[in-house]
Structures are given as C-alpha cells and as structure tokens.
Motif scaffolding. Structure first.
Motif, PDB file in Angstrom:
ATOM      1  N   ASN A 294       0.845  -1.188   0.000  1.00 14.22           N
ATOM      2  CA  ASN A 294       0.000   0.000   0.000  1.00 14.22           C
ATOM      3  C   ASN A 294       0.887   1.246   0.000  1.00 14.22           C
ATOM      4  O   ASN A 294       1.850   1.316   0.765  1.00 14.22           O
ATOM      5  CB  ASN A 294      -0.916  -0.008   1.230  1.00 14.22           C
ATOM      6  N   ASP A 323      -0.115  -0.081  -4.587  1.00 15.49           N
ATOM      7  CA  ASP A 323      -1.497   0.057  -5.032  1.00 15.49           C
ATOM      8  C   ASP A 323      -2.391   0.097  -3.796  1.00 15.49           C
ATOM      9  O   ASP A 323      -2.172  -0.662  -2.838  1.00 15.49           O
ATOM     10  CB  ASP A 323      -1.906  -1.109  -5.945  1.00 15.49           C
ATOM     11  N   ARG A 324      -3.401   0.959  -3.838  1.00 19.45           N
ATOM     12  CA  ARG A 324      -4.287   1.096  -2.686  1.00 19.45           C
ATOM     13  C   ARG A 324      -5.148  -0.151  -2.456  1.00 19.45           C
ATOM     14  O   ARG A 324      -5.781  -0.286  -1.406  1.00 19.45           O
ATOM     15  CB  ARG A 324      -5.195   2.320  -2.864  1.00 19.45           C
ATOM     16  N   TYR A 325      -5.193  -1.035  -3.413  1.00 19.46           N
ATOM     17  CA  TYR A 325      -5.948  -2.286  -3.263  1.00 19.46           C
ATOM     18  C   TYR A 325      -5.388  -3.135  -2.122  1.00 19.46           C
ATOM     19  O   TYR A 325      -6.120  -3.896  -1.483  1.00 19.46           O
ATOM     20  CB  TYR A 325      -5.896  -3.064  -4.587  1.00 19.46           C
ATOM     21  N   ASP A 327      -4.329  -4.485   1.319  1.00 17.83           N
ATOM     22  CA  ASP A 327      -4.806  -4.289   2.688  1.00 17.83           C
ATOM     23  C   ASP A 327      -3.597  -4.275   3.637  1.00 17.83           C
ATOM     24  O   ASP A 327      -2.918  -5.288   3.794  1.00 17.83           O
ATOM     25  CB  ASP A 327      -5.777  -5.416   3.056  1.00 17.83           C
ATOM     26  N   ASN A 344      -8.796 -11.991  -8.028  1.00 14.10           N
ATOM     27  CA  ASN A 344      -8.490 -10.591  -7.695  1.00 14.10           C
ATOM     28  C   ASN A 344      -7.142 -10.151  -8.283  1.00 14.10           C
ATOM     29  O   ASN A 344      -7.012  -9.039  -8.794  1.00 14.10           O
ATOM     30  CB  ASN A 344      -8.492 -10.403  -6.175  1.00 14.10           C
ATOM     31  N   LEU A 348      -6.360  -7.130 -10.977  1.00 13.78           N
ATOM     32  CA  LEU A 348      -5.349  -6.125 -10.647  1.00 13.78           C
ATOM     33  C   LEU A 348      -4.271  -6.084 -11.735  1.00 13.78           C
ATOM     34  O   LEU A 348      -3.817  -5.003 -12.146  1.00 13.78           O
ATOM     35  CB  LEU A 348      -4.737  -6.438  -9.279  1.00 13.78           C
ATOM     36  N   LYS A 351      -5.479  -4.300 -14.762  1.00 12.44           N
ATOM     37  CA  LYS A 351      -5.520  -2.847 -14.537  1.00 12.44           C
ATOM     38  C   LYS A 351      -4.119  -2.238 -14.638  1.00 12.44           C
ATOM     39  O   LYS A 351      -3.939  -1.152 -15.205  1.00 12.44           O
ATOM     40  CB  LYS A 351      -6.129  -2.566 -13.158  1.00 12.44           C
TER      41      LYS A 351
END
Length: 972
Positions: A294, A323-325, A327, A344, A348, A351
């Motif tokens: 993050n 990436d803000r994805y 956690d 997921n 990602l 993207k």
C-alpha cells in the motif's frame, strides 16, 4: 336396540356422537329411544350398491367400502387421469392459455424434497387453472446435465476398469446414451408419483433434435451480432473434470487451513533486507509477476520501485509496486500478485498491465514454469515447497487460518482459478433488456424482494463463459481450418455441411475442417427451454403461437441466477418478449430444526418414503403451507397432522354417503336437487345452520379464489383447512344430525342432505389442486355428479349470496354451545348425560335460538324436553351454574342435573386440603432467606411460578366449593 345396524357407526367427531346409533334419536335424551325406517338395512345396501358401481372400473374405492383412503390407489388414479387425456390442454371453453414450463430436473437425478416442492406448487397452479376453464399446459422435460451425467457415467465405467481417456468421443457418448435410456426415466416416474398433471406427450429432453437445433441457432445468431467471442481469460477450473465451471457452480465453504509466511529478498540490497508475504497457496509463487504494498504503508515505502527475488526460482525477479488495493492490515501488508491463479490478482494485473504467468496444468499438476516442482500435484508441491523453504531459510512461519474454499458443486473438489481459452457471451446489452423488463412491468417477480437481488446481479454481471471441456452435451458449432491458427481462423455454422461450404468458399475445395471439441454450458441450452420446447426457432409452430410466453415460471429462489435471469435475457433476445409473465420463487425445504438437509447430517427426508407412510396428499398439503420465497421446516408432526386431515375428509365423505337417499328414490332426489343456493332468496329461506354454513362457504370461495389468483397458496390451504375442519366437520355435520335423525317432517332432512352434498362438493373442488388423489376418490363416490372427473370439473363461481345476519346469529348459538360444553367439562359431567337448561335472552334472540332447539340440544347434550327460553333468570338461579355466552345471551344450568352435590363437596374438600399443603410447602421455601439467596436463580424463579399457579388453583377450587356449599344450604 334390537334390529338396528351398529356396523356403520358415524366416525365424525367421536366426542359428540358416542351415543349415536342407527335408529337412536339423540335429541330425546338417554331415556327415550325410537327406531326409524329412514335408517333401515335395505337403504344401506342400496347406497353401497352405488358405491360398488363407482369402483367397477377397478380404479376408485368408495368410503363406504374402505375404512380409510388407501395410498396404494394413488397410482391407479394417476394412470386413469392420464389415460383419459385430462393432462392435455383443452380449448373447449375458450380462454387465455395457462402455461408452466417445468424446471427440467437432471436426467441423473432421483426425487428429493426440492423436486417435491416445485412439483406440488406447479401442479397446484395447473390444476386450479384447468378447473377455471383455461387451456392449460404443463410442459415437462429433463436436462442432459452435462457435468453431472458425465461424472455418473465415468464412475460407472471405472467399476469396469475403463477410463474416459482410454475411449474415443463417439464410444463414450454411446455409453452415455445407453445409460440415459436405461436410467434417465427414473426422475420422471418419480415426479409422476407426486401427482404431476403434465402433458407427458410433449415431454422434452435438452438433447432432443428440436432443442439441439434451437441451441445451435441461438449460438449462431449471438455470434453474428458479435455477442459471442473466444478468448483466454480467468475461469474456474475443475482439475478432476478438466473443464471450466460456472461461477454459480462453485460453492464456498469455511474450512481450516494454513497461512504461510515467506521471505522475498530485495534485489541489490543486503540479505537482511526482505519482504515477508503471507499466502494460503505458496505453490502459486512460481506465477508471481509483482509484489505490491500500500502506498501509505511507511514500512515498505523504501522498497517501492525495486525488485524482489521470487523464492526457489533461481533468482527470477519481479517489480515491487504500490497500489491502494493492498490491505495493510492483512498478514504482513505485502501482497504477492499471481494473476494466473487468483481472480483478484487477475483483475489487478489487467488494470496495471502486468504479465500473466500460468504454472498449472489442466489436471492440477504444476508445469515446467515451476522448475523442479514440475509434474507434482498442487497439494504435493505445496508440502515439498514449504519443506524446501524451511531448509533454505526463507520460511518464516505458518499458522492456522480459516479459509473460504471454492469447491465444485458437482464433484466437490477444490476449484482452481486458471486462465484458459474459452467461448464467452457478452452480457451487458442482454442484461440491460432483462432489467428493463422488470422496470416496465413486463415481468413480475414474486416475492417482490427478489427484484432487488435480480437487479443487483444483472447490474454487476460478468461475461458468461459458455464452453465446457466435456464430451456430453451440445457440441459448440464452430469449425477450424486444418493448418490455420484456430484463434484467428474459424467458421460458425449450423451444421458441418454448412461449415464445409463456407470453408470451401473462402479457402478452396481441398480445405479440411474439424469441429471444436468443447460442448456448451448446460445452462446455455436450459436458458432457451421455455421457447425451444414450444417449437422455436420455427415461430410458425402451433405450440409456439398458442402457448408462448409462459404464464408462470415457478422455481426455487436459489436458481434465480442460474436459470431465470438467463432465460429472460435469451427470451427477449430471440423472441422480442419475455419468456414468462410471472416468476414465482419458492424457498428451500429444511428439517424440523431449520437445518439444510444433507446426507452428512443424516436429516434427509425421502419423498417416496414419506408418500408410503403419509400419502401424497398429506405431503403436498404440508409443502403448500409455506410462504413464497421463505424456507419451510418439514417435520413428521406436520405430516402426521395433515394425514389426519386426509382421514377427516374421508370420514366426512363416509358420513355424507351414508345419509343420502337411495339412488333409485327419484322422489327423494327430486326434493334434494330442488334446493338451490345461487340466489339470495333461496339462501335466506334456509334454516339457520344451513344458511350459516352456505354463507360461510360462499365467503370461502371468494377468499380462496382471490388467494389462488395471487399465488398465495399457503393462505389457500389454511383457509380451506380451517373452514372444513372447524366450520363444516365440527359444527355443521354435527348440527345436521338433528335433521337427519328427525322423526317429523322429512323435508328438513332433504335440505340438510342437499347442503351437506353442496358444501362437500365445493370443498373437494377447492382442495383438489392441493390434495388431488383423495379428493378425486371421494368425488367419484358421490352420486348424481354432473362432471365425470373432479380434475376437469368447473371451478365454483364467485360472488354467490351470503347472509351476514345468519352468520352472526349462528355464532351466538356456537358461543352458547361452547359455554355449556365448558361448564359440563368443568363439573365433569358424563358425556352421555343430558341436562336441563334455561336460556335467557331478549325475545328476538330467544326466537332464533329456540327455532334451533334440537340443534342446541344435540350439540350441547341437553335434554330436549327440559330447555326453557326466558327473558329473566329462573327462580332457582342460585342453585344453577350461570354462564354468559355473549352480550345479551346467558344460560342457567341446574347444578343438580350435572353433579351429586354432596359427593362433589366431599371431593373438593379433600382436594382443597391437599392443594393447601402443597401451596404452604412452596411458600415455606420462598420465605427462607437461605433458599432465596443461595439457590440458583432459575430454581427460585421456578418455585415462585409454581406457587403463583398453586394460589390461582386454590382460589378457583375454594370458590367452587363455596358455591356448592351455598347451593346445599339453599336446598335444605
């Protein structure tokens, strides 16, 4: 009683007819008996002659012959219905057709309670609309169930030592067809056992020629519009079946697992610099294409932009990105991205533009990308990899972790996310039209709350993977060109002949083609079910013009996305309209504790076993009592209760048949049939009990018809049950005995007979959709029927006359009867004993109550010759039990008629002494501080409740004793 038949004792409400024998007038009290020719043996024989004639065809059995309804007769009745053609739609009465498409059960299936639920509800709809005069079609069929069927046959072959891989496609599919011909009809025969009144002459199978043609046509048209495409994308992969499976065919379960912590060293930095990742599937690290953190996580900011070394890969490096994805709070806050093996991660990677690396073969073993681990099964590789990581110092720790494990709905194995070349349907435009259908009101979903779920799923829909790597099913109508790149050059056609012509036009006459080996997802063909079974794509087909769209689609709410939404999309796409007007969703059947039925829990209830023990009608009625969309808890108590309801119907039929005129007594039947109930004047002329029950029946017909139309089947079942049991059987049938056993004018008997027959026939009609077998059996036993079969009889008309004043008056009579019965019970009066009564009311009430004096005497077990109607209390009121039935209606029952007062005083005195001792003991415990302070709270509470109950009983007993003692004193 000599010469009186006692072999046909009435079986309705034994509590109130224990003293009713043939030739005995119960209205005259226990001291007077008379024998009437009305119930002589010859008449019984005549009635039974009719009953025997009704069963001459070997199908039906009269209640006068059988003690109870014989469940084994159900199959004979069903075959008779079918042989008479009653299941086929009839256009005789001319009306809008009513059509239901059966959710096609798997050809591999055997009956379970889910089937029993949908069959019951659909048959209720179908039988009701058939009786309403609509041309009614219930279209049955079975689904080829690609995965399920292939699994069954592969397991069968395994017992012979044969593997599918050892066979060619034609030989395997030949064995599947052989299996289908031998076992595929099992589920159909079991559905028939539930009473399904389908038009079996139109039964369809999803691999039938017509349906297969429709599937190919749909594929071709969608491809021509650019809505079907081929590509390599992430799918759910079943290593055991070696096929892609739908998202909806993956079931997630919470299972214990392990979280593995692994060091990823940072390239170009000291060995002490590393990132620790936490993963539940370490074997996928060979497919890592990036490490992500993050951007707000200060712990790792210095590593962003550098590269990490993937363990056990001989130094392969991947970028460390942010990436803000990611956690920050899960695991270590560092995410390994394996886009070839996680949904997921795949999204990602697309993207961020990361490469996709696949490390797994189709059978679940690791491929050459995994280096030394190539060829190992995924779970074996996991164990070996962790051991090697420990040995190399790259293993940090492992800890227990609860996992959400994806498993195949069919095979039960763990599903792997895998990038694979497949065929897809682009869903956005299709979904938009399906959403608009509900928004415009062209489609109604019941219960309404499921609209939100439907809308949410369609608004967030993904493209549909429709190809399956199986041999059983509809072969994808795509042909490739020998020697050409299959991803670039292919032909979509309706047949191999058409494909070859197209190929020759493009590549010359010497071209060679071969068909795509895959088959279509079973749900693709099932989504065409409502219209392909009726003749689409030949829109000129007679069935298609008459019966499309379907009136109601009924199915379980758990299949809303699998089938319903897809049918809506396909129906609109190919026919321009929704395939059905209404969708009715039922819930799941659970056990008595509300648990889902499963073999593991051992709580599965077999419908066929249930039918053998309780009968089909009791099972159907029980399943119908649920609320739309709500799960239903099924218990043996409910089944037992509804089996008793079947018996109650049977006994009512027995009573009515035993009390109808002889078939050859034309004069009696002329009088009986002259009674009409369809206009207000005729209803108002009826005596009070008859006017009451006919009025209540007419109200019931309206209420039940409305509930049927709204598909509120639970309400229908409860309304009919309550009327039949509480009003008709417990009250009117009992009251009718005052007419049937009357020694005076015979005309009143004919009125009662006419009402009994009229009400019972209409109850059978309204109840038939729920309980078809027992109602048809009873219908066939009734004389002078206008319609040959109940299944095709006309539904009762609505808006028939009813008289509210008579209903209120009879309710007063009921209230008085209940009050007298309660008083008798309170003073333990012997059931056969007749007692006196003084009824106090104003002149108007006394007039209509006294006009039914014989009914009151029979129902309340009063002495007919000692009932007095007055406007004020009698002179000996203080020696009587005073009861208040309702406002302005009271009664006084002489105490001496009910009990031996002196003996009762002695009995109550002894009882009072014992009760006082028990109460004192409880109060003594409660007055003890050591008990109240030291005993557990629940025990103290229990003692207090017992003391309160004991005090209440003491007061009641003391009051009764005081009353009895005062009565003795007055008498002296």
């Amino acid at each position: 009683m000599a010469g009186c038949s006692t072999s046909s004792l009435l079986s309705i409400s034994p509590s109130s007819c224990s003293s009713l024998y043939r030739g005995f007038n119960p209205l005259l009290g226990s001291r007077q008996r008379r024998v009437f020719v009305f119930f002589s043996r010859p008449r019984l024989r005549a009635r039974r002659t009719f009953a025997l004639s009704a069963a001459n065809n070997g199908v039906f059995t009269s209640p006068e012959i059988a003690k109870s309804f014989d469940f084994s007769n159900e199959e004979r009745i069903y075959k008779w219905w079918e042989s008479q053609g009653y299941f086929k739609p009839s256009f005789d009465r001319g009306s809008d057709p009513f059509v239901v498409s059966m959710p096609p059960p798997n050809v591999t299936g055997s009956l379970h309670m889910g089937h029993a639920m949908f069959v019951t509800l659909e048959d209720v709809m179908v039988r009701y609309n058939r009786m309403k005069g609509r041309p009614t079609l219930w279209l049955p069929g079975t689904d080829h169930a690609g995965i399920a069927t292939q699994l069954v046959v592969e397991r069968m072959l395994a017992t012979e030592g044969i593997k599918r891989a050892d066979m060619d496609r034609d030989d395997f599919t030949k064995r599947v067809w052989e299996w289908k011909e031998k076992y595929g009809g099992t589920i159909t025969n079991q559905i028939k056992r539930l009473g399904a009144s389908c038009d079996w002459s139109r039964e369809r199978f999803t691999l039938d020629e017509q349906l297969s043609r429709a599937v190919v046509e749909a594929f071709v048209r969608l491809h021509e519009k650019g809505l079907i495409y081929q590509g390599s994308y992430m799918v759910n992969w079943s290593p055991n079946l070696q096929t892609a499976v739908s998202d909806l065919e993956v079931e997630y379960s919470e299972e214990p697992g392990t979280l593995f912590y692994i060091k990823y060293r940072v390239a170009g930095m000291p060995r002490s610099d590393f990132l620790t990742i936490a993963t539940t599937r370490p074997e996928t690290l060979f497919g890592d294409t990036a490490i992500a953190v993050n951007p707000e996580d200060e712990r790792y900011s210095k590593y962003i932009g550098k590269e990490a070394i993937v363990p056990m890969t001989f130094g392969r490096q991947v970028p460390i990105i942010c990436d803000r994805y990611v956690d920050k709070d899960f695991g270590t806050g560092v995410l390994k991205i394996s886009p070839g093996h996680d949904h997921n991660d795949y999204l990602l990677a697309r993207k961020l533009g990361l490469p996709i690396l696949n490390v797994m073969n189709k059978d679940g073993t690791l491929n050459e990308v995994a280096g030394l681990y190539c060829g190992l099964d995924r779970f074996e590789a996991r164990k070996k990899l962790w051991s090697d990581l420990e040995e190399s110092g790259l293993a940090v720790k492992k800890e227990a972790h609860s996992l959400r494990v994806p498993r195949s709905q069919r095979g039960g194995e763990i599903i792997e996310p895998l990038v694979s070349k497949q065929w897809f349907v682009s869903m956005d435009s299709l979904a938009e039209k399906a959403l608009q259908a509900v928004e415009k009101g062209d489609l109604t979903i019941m219960p309404e709350r499921f609209e939100k779920i439907y809308n949410h799923w369609l608004s967030n829909i993904k493209d549909w993977c429709i190809s399956r790597q199986l041999w059983w099913g509809h072969r994808i109508p795509v042909w490739y060109i020998a020697g050409k790149d299959p991803e670039e050059e292919y032909i979509v056609a309706r047949s191999a002949e058409e494909a070859l012509v197209k190929a020759q036009e493009k590549y010359g006459r010497n071209v060679e083609i071969y068909q795509d080996p895959d088959v279509l997802d079973t749900w693709f063909s099932s989504s065409l079910w409502p219209f392909s079974t009726l003749g689409w794509p030949d829109e000129s087909a007679e069935d298609f013009k008459c019966f499309y769209p379907t009136s109601v689609l009924e199915t379980g709410h758990d299949i809303l996305f699998f089938w319903v939404a897809r049918m809506v999309m396909m129906g609109i796409e190919f026919t321009g309209t929704v395939p059905f007007k209404n969708v009715y969703l039922h819930g799941l059947i659970r056990d008595s504790q509300g648990r889902k039925m499963s073999k593991t829990l051992g709580n599965v209830i077999d419908p066929l076993d249930t039918i053998r023990e309780y009968g089909t009608d009791a099972l159907r009625f029980t399943l119908s009592l649920g609320t739309a969309g709500q799960d239903l808890n099924l218990s043996t108590e409910r089944l037992t209760s509804n089996k008793a309801f079947t018996n109650k119907l049977w006994n009512a039929g027995k009573f009515i048949l035993q009390n109808l005129p002889r078939q050859d007594d034309q004069a009696a039947w002329d009088m009986l049939l002259s009674c009409k109930f369809n206009d207000m004047d005729s209803v108002l002329k009826l005596p009070l009990p008859e006017c009451w029950v006919v009025s209540k029946l007419h109200m019931l017909i309206d209420a039940v018809t409305t509930s049927y139309e709204k598909l509120f089947f639970g309400d229908v079942a409860r309304e009919i049950y309550d009327f039949f049991w509480a009003d008709f059987a417990d009250w009117y049938i009992e009251a009718s005995k005052a007419r049937l056993y009357h020694s005076g004018d015979g005309s009143i008997s004919y009125i009662a007979q006419a009402v009994l027959l009229y009400v019972f026939e209409n109850v059978l009609k309204m109840l038939h959709p729920f309980m078809p077998f027992v109602t048809e059996e009873l219908w066939q036993a009734l004389p002078r029927r206008e319609e040959s079969a109940l299944i095709v009889s006309a539904w009762p008309p609505t808006l028939l006359p009813r008289n509210a004043d008579s209903i209120k008056k009879f309710e007063n009579l009921q209230a008085l009867t209940r009050a007298i019965r309660n008083a008798r019970a309170e003073y333990s009066v012997e059931p056969a004993k007749r007692i006196s009564a003084c009824i106090i009311a104003n002149p108007d009430v006394n007039q209509y109550i006294s006009s039914e004096k014989e009914v009151l005497a029979l129902l309340s077990r009063l002495d007919l010759h000692n009932i007095n109607f007055m406007e004020s209390p009698p002179g000996d009121a203080n020696q009587s039990v005073h009861i208040v039935a309702s406002e302005g209606l009271e009664a006084y029952l002489p105490l001496a008629d009910m009990v031996d007062i002196s003996a009762e005083v002695q009995r109550l005195s002894k009882r009072l002494t014992k009760m006082q001792a028990e109460y004192d003991g409880l109060m003594s415990r409660l007055s003890s501080p050591s008990f109240v302070e030291k005993a557990p709270e629940e025990i103290v509470r229990s003692v207090r409740e017992k003391a309160s109950e004991a005090e209440e009983k003491l007061t009641l007993t003391r009051n009764r004793l005081d009353f009895l003692q005062s009565t003795v004193s007055v008498a002296k």
